[in-house]
Design a protein around this motif. Structure first.
Motif, PDB file in Angstrom:
ATOM      1  N   GLU A  83       1.516  14.191  -5.091  1.00 35.04           N
ATOM      2  CA  GLU A  83       1.998  14.441  -6.569  1.00 35.04           C
ATOM      3  C   GLU A  83       3.313  13.868  -6.929  1.00 35.04           C
ATOM      4  OE1 GLU A  83       0.700  17.394  -4.443  1.00 35.04           O
ATOM      5  OE2 GLU A  83      -1.134  17.015  -5.097  1.00 35.04           O
ATOM      6  N   GLU A  84       4.251  14.273  -5.942  1.00 34.11           N
ATOM      7  CA  GLU A  84       5.836  13.636  -6.173  1.00 34.11           C
ATOM      8  C   GLU A  84       5.675  12.151  -6.180  1.00 34.11           C
ATOM      9  OE1 GLU A  84       8.528  15.524  -6.641  1.00 34.11           O
ATOM     10  OE2 GLU A  84       7.259  17.150  -7.094  1.00 34.11           O
ATOM     11  N   ILE A  85       4.781  11.618  -5.285  1.00 32.23           N
ATOM     12  CA  ILE A  85       4.923  10.189  -5.404  1.00 32.23           C
ATOM     13  C   ILE A  85       4.405   9.686  -6.434  1.00 32.23           C
ATOM     14  CG2 ILE A  85       3.640   8.055  -4.157  1.00 32.23           C
ATOM     15  CD1 ILE A  85       3.891   9.525  -1.562  1.00 32.23           C
ATOM     16  N   LEU A  86       3.234  10.164  -7.128  1.00 31.62           N
ATOM     17  CA  LEU A  86       2.550   9.587  -8.263  1.00 31.62           C
ATOM     18  C   LEU A  86       3.497   9.925  -9.481  1.00 31.62           C
ATOM     19  CD1 LEU A  86      -1.131  11.120  -7.770  1.00 31.62           C
ATOM     20  CD2 LEU A  86      -0.352   8.870  -7.791  1.00 31.62           C
ATOM     21  N   LYS A  87       4.152  11.015  -9.376  1.00 29.85           N
ATOM     22  CA  LYS A  87       5.275  11.173 -10.631  1.00 29.85           C
ATOM     23  C   LYS A  87       6.453  10.200 -10.862  1.00 29.85           C
ATOM     24  CE  LYS A  87       5.375  16.162 -10.537  1.00 29.85           C
ATOM     25  NZ  LYS A  87       6.231  17.317 -10.267  1.00 29.85           N
ATOM     26  N   GLU A  88       6.660   9.694  -9.522  1.00 31.84           N
ATOM     27  CA  GLU A  88       7.700   8.631  -9.284  1.00 31.84           C
ATOM     28  C   GLU A  88       7.021   7.504  -9.679  1.00 31.84           C
ATOM     29  OE1 GLU A  88      11.333   8.827  -8.726  1.00 31.84           O
ATOM     30  OE2 GLU A  88      10.934  10.934  -9.144  1.00 31.84           O
ATOM     31  N   TRP A  89       5.935   7.149  -9.341  1.00 32.43           N
ATOM     32  CA  TRP A  89       5.382   5.874  -9.401  1.00 32.43           C
ATOM     33  C   TRP A  89       5.084   5.567 -11.263  1.00 32.43           C
ATOM     34  CZ3 TRP A  89       5.195   1.270  -8.113  1.00 32.43           C
ATOM     35  CH2 TRP A  89       4.292   0.572  -8.360  1.00 32.43           C
ATOM     36  N   LYS A  90       4.752   6.786 -11.752  1.00 25.39           N
ATOM     37  CA  LYS A  90       4.542   6.610 -13.276  1.00 25.39           C
ATOM     38  C   LYS A  90       5.748   6.262 -14.110  1.00 25.39           C
ATOM     39  CE  LYS A  90       0.558   9.617 -13.611  1.00 25.39           C
ATOM     40  NZ  LYS A  90       0.035  11.113 -13.820  1.00 25.39           N
ATOM     41  N   LYS A  91       7.140   6.691 -13.379  1.00 26.50           N
ATOM     42  CA  LYS A  91       8.209   6.277 -13.976  1.00 26.50           C
ATOM     43  C   LYS A  91       8.590   4.888 -13.835  1.00 26.50           C
ATOM     44  CE  LYS A  91      10.138  10.891 -13.129  1.00 26.50           C
ATOM     45  NZ  LYS A  91      11.218  11.462 -12.271  1.00 26.50           N
ATOM     46  N   ILE A  92       8.153   4.229 -12.510  1.00 28.30           N
ATOM     47  CA  ILE A  92       8.436   3.034 -12.310  1.00 28.30           C
ATOM     48  C   ILE A  92       7.542   2.055 -13.324  1.00 28.30           C
ATOM     49  CG2 ILE A  92       8.138   1.275 -10.410  1.00 28.30           C
ATOM     50  CD1 ILE A  92       8.837   3.585  -8.412  1.00 28.30           C
ATOM     51  N   ILE A  93       6.154   2.460 -13.188  1.00 34.56           N
ATOM     52  CA  ILE A  93       5.197   1.832 -14.159  1.00 34.56           C
ATOM     53  C   ILE A  93       5.922   1.741 -15.828  1.00 34.56           C
ATOM     54  CG2 ILE A  93       2.994   1.851 -15.250  1.00 34.56           C
ATOM     55  CD1 ILE A  93       2.069   2.647 -12.616  1.00 34.56           C
ATOM     56  N   GLU A  94       6.252   2.946 -16.110  1.00 28.29           N
ATOM     57  CA  GLU A  94       6.911   2.885 -17.587  1.00 28.29           C
ATOM     58  C   GLU A  94       7.891   1.844 -17.854  1.00 28.29           C
ATOM     59  OE1 GLU A  94       8.139   7.076 -18.149  1.00 28.29           O
ATOM     60  OE2 GLU A  94       5.979   7.622 -18.140  1.00 28.29           O
ATOM     61  N   LEU A  95       8.515   1.440 -16.748  1.00 30.26           N
ATOM     62  CA  LEU A  95       9.823   0.471 -16.832  1.00 30.26           C
ATOM     63  C   LEU A  95       9.347  -1.042 -16.565  1.00 30.26           C
ATOM     64  CD1 LEU A  95      12.337   2.256 -14.758  1.00 30.26           C
ATOM     65  CD2 LEU A  95      12.322   2.129 -17.298  1.00 30.26           C
ATOM     66  N   LYS A  96       8.020  -0.945 -16.603  1.00 27.32           N
ATOM     67  CA  LYS A  96       7.413  -2.542 -15.972  1.00 27.32           C
ATOM     68  C   LYS A  96       7.899  -2.973 -14.902  1.00 27.32           C
ATOM     69  CE  LYS A  96       5.011  -2.864 -20.314  1.00 27.32           C
ATOM     70  NZ  LYS A  96       4.409  -1.285 -20.310  1.00 27.32           N
ATOM     71  N   ALA A  97       8.432  -2.209 -13.916  1.00 27.44           N
ATOM     72  CA  ALA A  97       8.811  -2.829 -12.508  1.00 27.44           C
ATOM     73  C   ALA A  97       7.650  -2.963 -11.554  1.00 27.44           C
ATOM     74  CB  ALA A  97       9.720  -1.593 -12.114  1.00 27.44           C
ATOM     75  N   ARG A  98       7.794  -3.847 -10.778  1.00 26.06           N
ATOM     76  CA  ARG A  98       6.885  -4.159  -9.658  1.00 26.06           C
ATOM     77  C   ARG A  98       7.059  -3.397  -8.269  1.00 26.06           C
ATOM     78  NH1 ARG A  98       7.566 -10.116 -11.232  1.00 26.06           N
ATOM     79  NH2 ARG A  98       6.147 -10.539 -12.717  1.00 26.06           N
ATOM     80  N   TYR A  99       6.148  -3.151  -7.509  1.00 25.31           N
ATOM     81  CA  TYR A  99       6.248  -2.581  -6.327  1.00 25.31           C
ATOM     82  C   TYR A  99       5.575  -3.190  -5.259  1.00 25.31           C
ATOM     83  CZ  TYR A  99       4.473   1.058  -3.168  1.00 25.31           C
ATOM     84  OH  TYR A  99       4.142   1.821  -1.963  1.00 25.31           O
ATOM     85  N   TRP A 100       5.901  -3.283  -4.051  1.00 20.96           N
ATOM     86  CA  TRP A 100       5.787  -3.986  -2.923  1.00 20.96           C
ATOM     87  C   TRP A 100       5.508  -2.901  -1.627  1.00 20.96           C
ATOM     88  CZ3 TRP A 100       4.097  -9.083  -2.648  1.00 20.96           C
ATOM     89  CH2 TRP A 100       4.584  -9.755  -3.782  1.00 20.96           C
ATOM     90  N   ASN A 101       4.594  -2.692  -1.284  1.00 19.64           N
ATOM     91  CA  ASN A 101       4.510  -1.939  -0.081  1.00 19.64           C
ATOM     92  C   ASN A 101       4.037  -2.801   1.167  1.00 19.64           C
ATOM     93  OD1 ASN A 101       3.375  -0.452   2.138  1.00 19.64           O
ATOM     94  ND2 ASN A 101       2.168   0.848   1.056  1.00 19.64           N
ATOM     95  N   ILE A 102       5.195  -3.173   1.960  1.00 20.70           N
ATOM     96  CA  ILE A 102       5.029  -4.408   2.850  1.00 20.70           C
ATOM     97  C   ILE A 102       4.115  -4.061   4.112  1.00 20.70           C
ATOM     98  CG2 ILE A 102       7.333  -5.414   2.102  1.00 20.70           C
ATOM     99  CD1 ILE A 102       8.497  -4.525   4.458  1.00 20.70           C
ATOM    100  N   SER A 103       3.995  -2.791   4.534  1.00 19.35           N
ATOM    101  CA  SER A 103       3.189  -2.506   5.387  1.00 19.35           C
ATOM    102  C   SER A 103       1.573  -2.735   5.174  1.00 19.35           C
ATOM    103  CB  SER A 103       3.256  -0.981   6.024  1.00 19.35           C
ATOM    104  OG  SER A 103       2.745  -0.129   4.880  1.00 19.35           O
ATOM    105  N   LYS A 104       1.320  -2.839   4.150  1.00 16.53           N
ATOM    106  CA  LYS A 104      -0.018  -3.057   3.668  1.00 16.53           C
ATOM    107  C   LYS A 104      -0.128  -4.377   2.828  1.00 16.53           C
ATOM    108  CE  LYS A 104      -1.835   1.076   4.276  1.00 16.53           C
ATOM    109  NZ  LYS A 104      -2.746   1.531   5.289  1.00 16.53           N
ATOM    110  N   ARG A 105       0.890  -5.083   2.827  1.00 14.27           N
ATOM    111  CA  ARG A 105       1.207  -6.516   2.282  1.00 14.27           C
ATOM    112  C   ARG A 105       0.483  -6.244   0.438  1.00 14.27           C
ATOM    113  NH1 ARG A 105       4.896  -8.700   4.685  1.00 14.27           N
ATOM    114  NH2 ARG A 105       4.531  -8.890   6.963  1.00 14.27           N
ATOM    115  N   HIS A 106       0.812  -5.113  -0.037  1.00 11.83           N
ATOM    116  CA  HIS A 106       0.203  -4.758  -1.322  1.00 11.83           C
ATOM    117  C   HIS A 106       1.381  -5.081  -2.280  1.00 11.83           C
ATOM    118  CE1 HIS A 106      -2.346  -2.808  -4.049  1.00 11.83           C
ATOM    119  NE2 HIS A 106      -1.413  -2.230  -4.384  1.00 11.83           N
ATOM    120  N   PHE A 107       1.067  -5.597  -3.418  1.00 13.33           N
ATOM    121  CA  PHE A 107       1.796  -5.572  -4.633  1.00 13.33           C
ATOM    122  C   PHE A 107       1.027  -5.154  -5.686  1.00 13.33           C
ATOM    123  CE2 PHE A 107       2.444  -8.408  -8.406  1.00 13.33           C
ATOM    124  CZ  PHE A 107       3.651  -7.967  -8.785  1.00 13.33           C
ATOM    125  N   THR A 108       1.505  -4.509  -6.535  1.00 18.74           N
ATOM    126  CA  THR A 108       1.025  -4.094  -7.937  1.00 18.74           C
ATOM    127  C   THR A 108       1.902  -3.766  -8.871  1.00 18.74           C
ATOM    128  OG1 THR A 108      -0.416  -2.362  -8.644  1.00 18.74           O
ATOM    129  CG2 THR A 108       1.255  -1.529  -7.252  1.00 18.74           C
TER     130      THR A 108
END
Length: 114
Positions: A83-108
């Motif tokens: 739940e805490e991760i999702l809250k933080e993630w929503k804040k990042i999305i609101e800023l239109k920032a990008r996120y890279w999870n390198i262990s999964k080679r995942h970008f969103t």
């Protein structure tokens, strides 16, 4: 080791976390540097992942803005509480920032896969 490691001009935001001083953060640092072709500043916390009240993560949040790229090794290094991760993630999305999870080679830009 706590604080920041600079590798030249800051173009992307890297974040690494370990829970205790007995854990080794160097693998995350090595992987973040190998993954990013651009120069990167990595902020490092030695703290629990149960919440986001971590000194270096708070500094990371201040740097995140439109079109920034937040690069982490894995979601387990970002946080432990879904739940805490999702809250933080929503804040990042609101800023239109990008996120890279390198262990999964995942970008969103718009969604997070947990």
């Amino acid at each position: 080791m706590k604080g920041r490691i600079y590798y030249g001009e800051r173009t992307k935001i890297g974040y690494a976390r370990v829970s205790s001083k007995t854990q080794n953060v160097y693998r995350q640092i090595k992987d973040l540097n190998e993954y990013s072709y651009d120069k990167i500043c990595i902020d490092i916390d030695i703290a629990s992942g149960r919440n986001f009240e971590r000194p270096e993560y708070q500094k990371v949040k201040q740097k995140i803005r439109f079109d920034a790229e937040l690069i982490i090794h894995s979601l387990s290094r970002f946080g432990r509480n879904k739940e805490e991760i999702l809250k933080e993630w929503k804040k990042i999305i609101e800023l239109k920032a990008r996120y890279w999870n390198i262990s999964k080679r995942h970008f969103t830009v718009h969604h997070l896969h947990l």
